[in-house]
Design an enzyme around this catalytic site. Structure first.
Site, PDB file in Angstrom:
ATOM      1  N   ALA A  69       0.847  -1.197   0.000  1.00 31.64           N
ATOM      2  CA  ALA A  69       0.000   0.000   0.000  1.00 31.64           C
ATOM      3  C   ALA A  69       0.879   1.243   0.000  1.00 31.64           C
ATOM      4  CB  ALA A  69      -0.919  -0.001   1.218  1.00 31.64           C
ATOM      5  N   ASP A  70       0.358   2.301  -0.598  1.00 28.09           N
ATOM      6  CA  ASP A  70       1.042   3.588  -0.560  1.00 28.09           C
ATOM      7  C   ASP A  70      -0.002   4.693  -0.514  1.00 28.09           C
ATOM      8  OD1 ASP A  70       3.800   4.893  -0.795  1.00 28.09           O
ATOM      9  OD2 ASP A  70       2.533   6.059  -2.161  1.00 28.09           O
ATOM     10  N   THR A  71       0.146   5.601   0.435  1.00 27.99           N
ATOM     11  CA  THR A  71      -0.808   6.692   0.622  1.00 27.99           C
ATOM     12  C   THR A  71      -0.154   8.022   0.271  1.00 27.99           C
ATOM     13  OG1 THR A  71      -1.912   5.453   2.391  1.00 27.99           O
ATOM     14  CG2 THR A  71      -2.347   7.825   2.286  1.00 27.99           C
TER      15      THR A  71
END
Length: 193
Positions: A69-71
């Protein structure tokens, strides 16, 4: 439910997976988060980074379910990642002050056993109150601004800056749980049995 390998050292993602009682272990990715080298929309860039993180860990474990995941935070078409220093954090919070921004999390689930790749993203809109310099400087001094996209933690003291949210709350913390649940169901993995 098979065990998930979380390709992240984020304590917030760890807490979210624990919240929904998923079996998981953590093997952080060694990928550099260099979003400026990627092409496409901000959402596509977040998806690409989530895939790179998952793929990096997949190459090490070679079986099972890998979650990357990457925000990122986007305001006025500008991507705000994690602040480099206090000045960077100050500039980010100043940009967010009194405005609505997008929080986008790219999420990648690799099922190595069945050779399936699912890559999606979630967008949440967050509206901030007006922030004066004193508040911004005090927040930065607290240390909470660091290590977070956009220089704030909505699950921490940064919550006092949030006037409103449209969309998935867990997305702004770092992992959209509803989207993750839907992706797991596509792989015939049930969170609730």
């Amino acid at each position: 439910m098979r065990n998930i390998v979380l390709a992240s050292s984020s304590p917030r993602r760890k807490d979210l997976l624990e919240q929904i009682k998923l079996p998981f272990e953590i093997i952080p990715s060694d990928i550099e988060e260099n979003i400026s080298e990627l092409s496409g929309t901000p959402a596509k860039k977040a998806e690409q980074l989530s895939y790179q993180k998952a793929r990096d860990v997949a190459d090490k474990v070679q079986k099972g379910l890998i979650l990357g995941a990457d925000t990122i935070v986007v305001i006025d078409d500008e991507i705000l990642g994690k602040p480099k220093d206090s000045e960077d954090a100050y500039n980010m919070l100043k940009k967010l002050s009194g405005k609505e921004h997008e929080v986008i999390t790219g999420i990648c689930l690799l099922d190595l056993d069945n050779k399936i790749e699912l890559i999606q993203h979630e967008t949440t809109f967050v509206k901030f109150i007006e922030l004066d310099d004193e508040k911004i400087k005090a927040y930065i001094k607290s240390g909470e601004a660091f290590g977070k996209a956009g220089s704030y933690a909505a699950q921490g003291v940064g919550a006092i800056f949030v006037k409103g949210i449209k969309g998935c709350y867990s997305n702004i913390v770092g992992l959209p749980l509803n989207r993750l649940g839907n992706m797991l169901e596509k792989l015939n993995e049930k969170i609730i049995k």
